[in-house]
Structure formats: structure tokens, C-alpha cells
Design a protein around this motif. Structure first.
Motif, PDB file in Angstrom:
ATOM      1  N   PHE A 130       0.587  -1.012  -0.086  1.00  0.00           N
ATOM      2  CA  PHE A 130      -0.339   0.267   0.013  1.00  0.00           C
ATOM      3  C   PHE A 130       0.902   1.330  -0.441  1.00  0.00           C
ATOM      4  N   VAL A 131       1.796   1.765   0.765  1.00  0.00           N
ATOM      5  CA  VAL A 131       2.910   2.650   1.151  1.00  0.00           C
ATOM      6  C   VAL A 131       3.602   2.618  -0.103  1.00  0.00           C
ATOM      7  N   LEU A 132       3.772   1.538  -1.124  1.00  0.00           N
ATOM      8  CA  LEU A 132       4.792   1.507  -2.224  1.00  0.00           C
ATOM      9  C   LEU A 132       3.440   2.055  -3.773  1.00  0.00           C
ATOM     10  N   LEU A 133       2.340   1.430  -3.240  1.00  0.00           N
ATOM     11  CA  LEU A 133       1.391   1.845  -4.347  1.00  0.00           C
ATOM     12  C   LEU A 133       0.721   3.561  -4.025  1.00  0.00           C
ATOM     13  N   HIS A 134       1.168   4.095  -2.550  1.00  0.00           N
ATOM     14  CA  HIS A 134       0.315   4.977  -2.682  1.00  0.00           C
ATOM     15  C   HIS A 134       1.569   6.418  -2.986  1.00  0.00           C
ATOM     16  N   VAL A 135       2.796   5.664  -2.675  1.00  0.00           N
ATOM     17  CA  VAL A 135       3.777   7.075  -3.055  1.00  0.00           C
ATOM     18  C   VAL A 135       3.606   6.851  -4.759  1.00  0.00           C
ATOM     19  N   ALA A 136       4.034   6.067  -5.512  1.00  0.00           N
ATOM     20  CA  ALA A 136       3.842   5.780  -6.891  1.00  0.00           C
ATOM     21  C   ALA A 136       2.266   6.365  -6.973  1.00  0.00           C
ATOM     22  N   ALA A 137       1.510   6.742  -6.789  1.00  0.00           N
ATOM     23  CA  ALA A 137       0.582   7.482  -7.198  1.00  0.00           C
ATOM     24  C   ALA A 137       0.845   9.221  -7.269  1.00  0.00           C
ATOM     25  N   SER A 138       1.357   9.478  -7.267  1.00  0.00           N
ATOM     26  CA  SER A 138       2.237  10.980  -6.810  1.00  0.00           C
ATOM     27  C   SER A 138       3.166  10.955  -7.683  1.00  0.00           C
ATOM     28  N   LEU A 171      -0.837  11.860   4.396  1.00  0.00           N
ATOM     29  CA  LEU A 171      -1.482  11.035   3.580  1.00  0.00           C
ATOM     30  C   LEU A 171      -2.578  10.675   3.124  1.00  0.00           C
ATOM     31  N   SER A 172      -1.112   9.579   4.015  1.00  0.00           N
ATOM     32  CA  SER A 172      -1.771   8.286   4.271  1.00  0.00           C
ATOM     33  C   SER A 172      -2.942   8.433   5.552  1.00  0.00           C
ATOM     34  N   GLY A 173      -3.044   9.050   6.229  1.00  0.00           N
ATOM     35  CA  GLY A 173      -3.424   8.904   7.556  1.00  0.00           C
ATOM     36  C   GLY A 173      -3.443   8.373   8.776  1.00  0.00           C
ATOM     37  N   GLU A 174      -1.599   7.739   8.342  1.00  0.00           N
ATOM     38  CA  GLU A 174      -1.860   6.928   9.624  1.00  0.00           C
ATOM     39  C   GLU A 174      -0.554   7.671  10.050  1.00  0.00           C
ATOM     40  N   ARG A 175      -0.174   7.396  11.766  1.00  0.00           N
ATOM     41  CA  ARG A 175       0.462   7.899  12.609  1.00  0.00           C
ATOM     42  C   ARG A 175       1.517   6.807  13.340  1.00  0.00           C
ATOM     43  N   PHE A 222      -9.415   5.598  -3.563  1.00  0.00           N
ATOM     44  CA  PHE A 222     -10.301   6.239  -2.657  1.00  0.00           C
ATOM     45  C   PHE A 222      -9.207   7.059  -1.011  1.00  0.00           C
ATOM     46  N   ARG A 223      -8.724   5.564  -0.614  1.00  0.00           N
ATOM     47  CA  ARG A 223      -7.589   6.404   0.437  1.00  0.00           C
ATOM     48  C   ARG A 223      -6.899   7.105   0.351  1.00  0.00           C
ATOM     49  N   GLY A 282      -6.804  10.867   1.379  1.00  0.00           N
ATOM     50  CA  GLY A 282      -5.293  11.636   3.025  1.00  0.00           C
ATOM     51  C   GLY A 282      -5.370  13.019   2.034  1.00  0.00           C
ATOM     52  N   LEU A 283      -5.553  13.447   0.449  1.00  0.00           N
ATOM     53  CA  LEU A 283      -5.213  14.933  -0.291  1.00  0.00           C
ATOM     54  C   LEU A 283      -6.451  15.502   0.453  1.00  0.00           C
ATOM     55  N   ARG A 284      -7.375  15.010   0.920  1.00  0.00           N
ATOM     56  CA  ARG A 284      -8.336  15.570   2.003  1.00  0.00           C
ATOM     57  C   ARG A 284      -8.133  16.102   3.515  1.00  0.00           C
TER      58      ARG A 284
END
Length: 741
Positions: free
Chosen positions: A262-270, A282-286, A341-342, A346-348
């Protein structure tokens, strides 16, 4: 018949090859790990360097091994396993015994799957074999103390203009040797784009060469960008893990867990570099899990990292790995939707953070940095949500970023996106609430930018009694729209309609966060358009508005109060309010509110008479230019003043504000009779002509209007001056015009 052979040349690798040869020959280096991303050419480069080292070497390919004992057995076979039946079982001891003290280079190729198992025994082997140098290739380090790492970068995608980049040159060579005609037809710029999309990774370029030969460069580029698979490698001697981009990256990812993916796909989306704080936001995680996964991805050569100026780690993904992520999402639509959608959520969160920072003087620099970095991703996400029918999420994200659209001169573009969204909603079977939400958002933006007729057209259907579905499902939305429409009626000179709506949507029914502003706006609307006899009422409202904690609320209420005072024929009071807005620190943080206040100043000086025409012209021209240059929505009828050609324009927001504040404030003496100030310009003209003894028809001819319009104006004059007849009007006009200024 075109030649069908592969190009054996290591294109663009002269520098890396020389570095590796020097490291291999260095007597102080016993363990050299050649690392880098998937398909970057580690094996070919290391093999070439070792082969030319003029020393005995053994090469072992461990790609097909998956556990330590099997790996040691493969190495032992390459060394020549003893034939004795009671020989030592495969392992570090057996390998060390077989090598002995003789000088040797062992190339352990493709160690990725067994790197941890090898590391456990390799240190002991090196101690027992003083003449041994181990060169390993792996996507991640073996994590031994004496290990020296050499990172193989992708081929350069930079071109000096006269020659192709090394990456594009390799692509050309691969196309030319197998598909000569395709190479001749290929456009150089498209080959450079393909090389850039794949970030110069040789395996990707070789796969792209096959696609170019079969599909052409343009279609190949489209496939890479869309996430479609490229044709597999046609060469029988290419290992299965190099026959496609996905196979190449996935080969060493069997143990990557769901969060890591998920983290890899998240970074790849940017499309931008990402630092740790932004990934967490952006991931909503802490906390530590995300940071740990980023470190793991870097260790696996799936991400690159560096230290930014602020001390944060900054992460980037190669184009080759990004292509893998695109293919993964293209083939797994469920996963793609979940990730997208996740990410939108995060962008919100990021949008709220930007909005919060923009409202704080000390946070503006950080807000602008985030805007500049993430705006393309945000816009792309909004369009993705619209394309996938997630209209509610798109509207909420657009609304969250209202200040960003204004800050970057994109309000008109954002309005066009909302209009597209509403057209899609209107054409499908969607709940009326979505259409109402779009109308409310556009109506609010129109109201804020001073386009009151547009706001009325958009908001009225939301408030309509016929809109029962929306009223039932989202009463808060209807309440906000109703109060906004009340403000529109107030701004357009319909105070009774405004009061009627406020009775239906009182401030007491607003949300707790909105109640203070709603109550204050209610009081401003309650002033109506009647001239004020004292200063206490409006000055109290001014002071309450100036004390509002939120900057946008404060300036919005003050501008509304200023326009109300203008309609109440108190331009001197209105000017004081507009000046209070213009004195706000960091005016560029509230560009739209500043322009609105400047327009209010221009109207105030226009009401003061012809002696202030220069000030009126300058400010009008300045606001027209600022709206145009900053892509702010223009107000109907607000065109460039022709007088500016002789007066000169104020073409900068700071300069315009400084000019407006340098003009002296108005006083009652500047406005003539307080009694006559109750009349509009046209009503005053009518009254003056009545005082001259003209009939209604004569007045109509003089003013170029219909006779019944004169009658209507005269009735208004008699009402506002409390005169029962034309004769009384004439007497009042004569008395008031003879008073000293």
C-alpha cells in the motif's frame, strides 16, 4: 531482411564499469555488493567487471534458489563439489574448505531471495579464505559489517540536445538491431519520452524496444502510461523474471506485506518527491509503521531516499517501479479503487492542513510549499473521483480547497470542474442532494467573488420548497444555501426578501461553529438600505466583525457591511470599513477580499461626486486588471475604465492598496445634504428637474427614460423625503441645495 541480434554493448556504462573494476581489484575490499533497483543491469555490469579483473573467478547464479542450504549447495557445485560420500554437507564450512587460501573472486549473482541466509555464513567463509573476494548482486544489502555497497543507477535520461540520452540510445540500439524499419520510423522525441517514463532502466528499455517494433513508439508510450502490459521479451535466453516489467519487480517481492505494498502504491500515485511527514499526512497514519515500511522499501531498492533541507527524509520512486505499480492497478481494479479512494481521503486531510496554514500568517510559506508540490496530484484526484462517480467526495475536496483555487488563480478552473461534475450528475440517476451540493458550492463561490446574480440563480433552486429530497436528507446544506441567498437578496437591494429568508433560516439553527458569523451577518442584513442617523449602530457591527477570529469570516463580514453602508448612502462610513479590510496584514493571503474592498472604495469615491473621479478611475482600473491577471471571476458589467488611458493604471495588489489608503477619507461635507443622500443618483436627478418646474414628460425626454419610469422615481423621492406633493419636493430641493457645504 533485418538483422536479428541483440546489442552486446553496455551503453552509457563506461563510468560505472571503471568504478566497479577499481573496487573489485581493491585488496582492502573483501565483500562488494552491487545493488540497485530491479532490471537496472547489476548482473551484466558486475559480470563484465569481474571477467576483466585478471583473476580467477567463479560465477554462481542464485536466482532459482530460495533457501540457504540450497544456495550453499549451488555455490559448492560451481566450485566442484567433492565426490566423497561422507563429505561435509553443503554449507559455509564446505565452501570454505573447497576454496581454501587461494586467490579467487566469487560472483554470487541474484542473491535477493537468499541474502539473509548467505549473510549468516559468509562472514565466516571470508575469515577462513583470506584470498577470497565476494562480489554479490542484490536489490538490498547483506548487512555485514565489512560489506561495501555500490549502487548502480539507471541510465541517464538527460540529453544535451544534439545527442540522444544514454537511455534513449540503448532503446534505439535495441529497436534497430531487431526492427530496423521501426527504428527508422521512430520519432526521437517519443523514444526520449519512453526512456524517461521507464527512468532509464535497461530491462524496461529492452522490453519497450520489442513494443516499439511491433506497435510503434506512440502506442508503446500510451501503454506504459496507462499501465497496460508490454509484449514479453522474444529472446529464449532471457530468464522468466525479465520477460515483463511486472515479473521483474515482483521476483523479490513475495514477502512484501499488504501495508508495504500500500505504501509503495501510495508513493507511486504521486508525481512529486515525498517526505515522511507528507506520507504520514496523506496516508492518515501516524507512528512508526509507515516509517518502517518506507525504510523497507528503500532497502529493497523500490524507493530512493535523500535528506531534504528541513532534515526530513525525502522519497522518490523510479519510473520503472512506477510502471509496475500502474500495471498492478490496471489489472486489479478493486485494489486500484481502494488505493485511489484512500489517497483521496489523504488529500482531503492535506487540503485541510493547507487551509489551516493559509489562515495563519506564520503558516503561509509552508502552505504555499504544499500547494506547489501537491496541486497537480490534487487536481488529478478530483478528476479521478468525478470519472468514477464519486461526486460527493469530489465536491467535498473542491470545497476544502477553496482558498487554494483563489490563491493560485484557479477559481474559474475549479468552477468549470464543478460544472462538469453537475452535468454528469444531471445526466444520471443520482440523488438530488448531489446537484444541490454542487449548486451550493458554486453559489457560495459566486457570492464571495461578488457575482450576485449568478449566486441567486444557483442558490434559489437549493432553497426552493419543491426541493423536498434535499431538505430531508441534508438540512444543513439547505440552511447554508438559504442564508447565502438571503445575503444575495440583501446585496441586490431586496431587503424584505432577505429578512423573509432569515426568518426561515435563523442563525440560531446554524452549526455551533457558524453561529457567531451567522448572527453577525444577520445583524448587518438587518440594517437594510435606510440611511443611518447615528454612528453607534454600524460602528458596533464593525468592531464585532473585526474581532472575529477567522480571517476569512472577518473580512467577508466587513466587506458586506461596507457594501451595506454604500447602499444606505453612507459612503464616508463605508470607506472606513473598506480601509479596515485593506489594512489587514499579508493582504495577498486574502486576495479576493482585498479586491472586493478596493472595488468598494471605488464605489464610495464615485458616490462622493465628480471631484473624486480620478480616484474612482484609478481604483476601478486596478481592480479590473487584478481580477484579470489573477484569473479571478469578473463581475458582470465591471469592464476596464476608458479613462485609465489618460490617468494611468495601478497594476499591482500591494500598490493598489497603498494608493487606496493614501487617499483621504470622506466626510459628511463631501457628500452634500444628508437628507438628499437618501436618494439614488437617478432619483436625485428627477427631484432636481422637478424643482426646475419640468413636467414628467419633459423630465423623461431630458433623461432619456420612459414617462412611467419618471412617475415611479418621483414616488420614491416623495416617500424618502416625506413629501406629500411635487411642490413639497421642489421646496425641499431648493432648501437643501442652498445650504452651505
Amino acid at each position: 531482411m533485418p538483422e536479428t541480434r541483440r546489442s552486446p554493448v553496455l551503453v552509457g556504462r563506461a563510468s560505472q564499469l571503471a568504478d566497479l573494476r577499481e573496487l573489485v581489484l581493491d585488496q582492502n575490499i573483501r565483500l562488494l555488493t552491487v545493488t540497485g533497483g530491479a532490471g537496472v543491469g547489476k548482473s551484466r555490469l558486475a559480470a563484465t567487471a569481474v571477467r576483466n579483473a585478471e583473476s580467477r573467478f567463479i560465477s554462481v547464479d542464485l536466482a532459482e534458489t530460495s533457501e540457504g542450504e540450497q544456495a550453499w549447495g549451488t555455490i559448492l557445485d560451481a566450485l566442484g563439489r567433492p565426490a566423497e560420500p561422507h563429505a561435509t554437507p553443503p554449507g559455509p564450512d564446505a565452501v570454505a574448505a573447497r576454496i581454501g587460501v587461494e586467490p579467487m573472486i566469487l560472483l554470487a549473482d541474484n542473491c535477493d531471495l537468499v541474502a539473509r541466509d548467505l549473510a549468516a555464513g559468509l562472514s565466516a567463509v571470508l575469515v577462513r579464505c583470506p584470498g577470497l573476494t565476494v562480489v554479490a548482486t542484490s536489490r538490498h544489502a547483506l548487512d555485514l559489517y565489512q560489506e561495501v555497497l555500490y549502487l548502480v543507477p539507471p541510465l541517464s535520461i538527460a540529453s544535451d540536445g544534439s545527442e540522444a540520452s544514454p537511455a534513449a540510445q540503448l532503446l534505439w540500439n535495441c529497436v534497430e538491431t531487431r526492427f530496423r524499419d521501426a527504428a527508422i520510423a521512430a520519432d526521437r522525441s517519443q523514444l526520449e519520452q519512453i526512456a524517461a517514463e521507464l527512468d532509464g532502466v535497461p530491462v524496461g528499455l529492452e522490453l519497450a524496444a520489442t513494443a516499439v517494433g511491433r506497435l510503434g513508439a506512440e502506442r508503446t508510450l500510451d501503454r506504459i502510461r496507462s499501465g497496460q502490459q508490454l509484449p514479453p521479451s522474444p529472446f529464449v535466453d532471457v530468464p522468466s523474471r525479465h520477460r515483463s516489467i511486472r515479473a521483474c519487480v515482483e521476483w523479490a517481492l513475495s514477502d512484501l506485506d499488504e501495508m508495504g505494498l500500500f505504501v509503495l502504491l501510495h508513493v507511486a500515485a504521486s508525481s512529486v518527491l515525498t517526505d515522511l511527514e507528507e506520507v504520514l499526512l496523506l496516508s492518515g497514519e501516524r507512528g512508526d509503521p509507515i516509517a518502517g515500511k518506507l525504510a523497507e522499501l528503500v532497502d529493497r531498492s523500490l524507493l530512493d531516499h535523500s535528506v531534504a533541507e528541513n532534515g526530513h527524509y525525502t522519497y522518490a520512486i523510479s519510473g520503472f517501479t512506477r510502471s509496475f505499480c500502474r500495471q498492478l492497478l490496471f489489472e486489479d481494479r478493486v485494489l486500484a479503487k481502494r488505493v485511489r479512494f484512500r489517497r483521496a481521503e489523504g488529500l482531503r486531510l492535506l487540503a485541510r492542513e493547507i487551509t489551516r496554514l493559509l489562515a495563519e500568517p506564520d503558516g503561509r510559506a509552508e502552505a504555499l510549499r504544499l500547494i506547489d508540490r501537491w496541486l497537480p496530484d490534487i487536481v488529478a484526484t478530483v478528476r479521478y473521483l468525478i470519472d468514477h462517480d464519486a461526486y460527493r467526495d469530489a465536491i467535498e475536496l473542491l470545497s476544502e480547497l477553496e482558498d487554494v483555487w483563489i490563491e493560485r488563480g484557479l477559481l474559474a478552473d475549479a468552477e468549470a470542474i464543478v460544472a462538469t461534475l453537475m452535468a454528469a450528475v444531471d445526466s444520471g440517476a443520482h440523488p438530488p442532494t448531489l446537484m444541490a451540493a454542487g449548486r451550493e458550492l458554486l453559489g457560495r463561490w459566486a457570492l464571495r467573488s461578488g457575482r450576485f446574480e449568478d449566486a441567486k440563480r444557483l442558490l434559489a433552486p437549493v432553497v426552493s420548497a419543491r426541493n423536498t429530497d434535499t431538505r430531508r436528507t441534508d438540512p444543513g446544506l439547505v440552511h447554508r444555501a438559504g442564508r447565502a441567498l438571503a445575503q444575495v437578496h440583501h446585496e441586490t437591494g431586496k431587503p424584505q426578501r432577505a429578512r423573509t429568508l432569515l426568518a426561515r433560516f435563523p442563525s440560531a439553527a446554524a452549526s455551533p461553529a457558524e453561529q457567531p458569523v451567522a448572527a453577525l451577518m444577520e445583524a448587518v442584513i438587518g440594517l437594510g438600505d435606510v440611511p443611518l442617523e447615528d454612528d453607534e449602530t454600524w460602528s458596533a457591527l464593525r468592531d464585532h466583525a473585526a474581532a472575529l477570529p477567522r480571517r476569512r469570516d472577518r473580512l467577508t463580514v466587513l466587506n458586506t457591511l461596507g457594501r451595506t453602508l454604500l447602499r444606505a448612502r453612507s459612503p464616508h462610513r463605508a470607506l472606513e470599513v473598506f480601509h479596515l479590510v485593506l489594512r489587514t496584514p499579508e493582504p495577498v493571503m486574502s486576495l479576493l477580499e482585498m479586491v472586493t474592498a478596493l472595488e468598494g472604495c471605488a464605489r464610495a469615491y464615485d458616490a462622493a461626486g465628480v471631484e473624486y473621479s480620478e480616484q474612482t478611475h484609478r481604483l476601478s482600473a486596478a481592480t479590473h486588471w487584478i481580477r484579470a491577471s489573477c484569473s479571478l471571476s469578473r463581475i458582470a458589467g465591471n469592464s476596464a475604465d476608458p479613462a485609465v488611458s489618460t490617468i494611468g493604471a495601478v497594476l499591482d495588489i500591494d500598490e493598489a492598496i497603498a494608493y487606496a489608503l493614501s487617499i483621504p477619507l470622506l466626510s459628511r461635507a463631501d457628500l452634500g445634504s444628508p437628507l438628499l443622500s437618501r436618494l439614488t443618483k437617478r432619483q436625485l436627478e428627477t427631484a432636481l428637474l422637478v424643482a426646475e418646474g419640468m413636467t414628467n414628460r419633459m423630465i423623461a425626454n431630458r433623461l432619456g427614460i420612459a414617462e412611467w419610469t419618471v412617475v415611479n422615481h418621483l414616488r420614491q423621492v416623495m416617500t424618502r423625503l416625506d413629501c406629500p406633493s411635487r411642490l413639497h419636493v421642489a421646496l425641499v430641493i431648493e432648501r437643501e441645495t442652498q445650504q452651505p457645504a
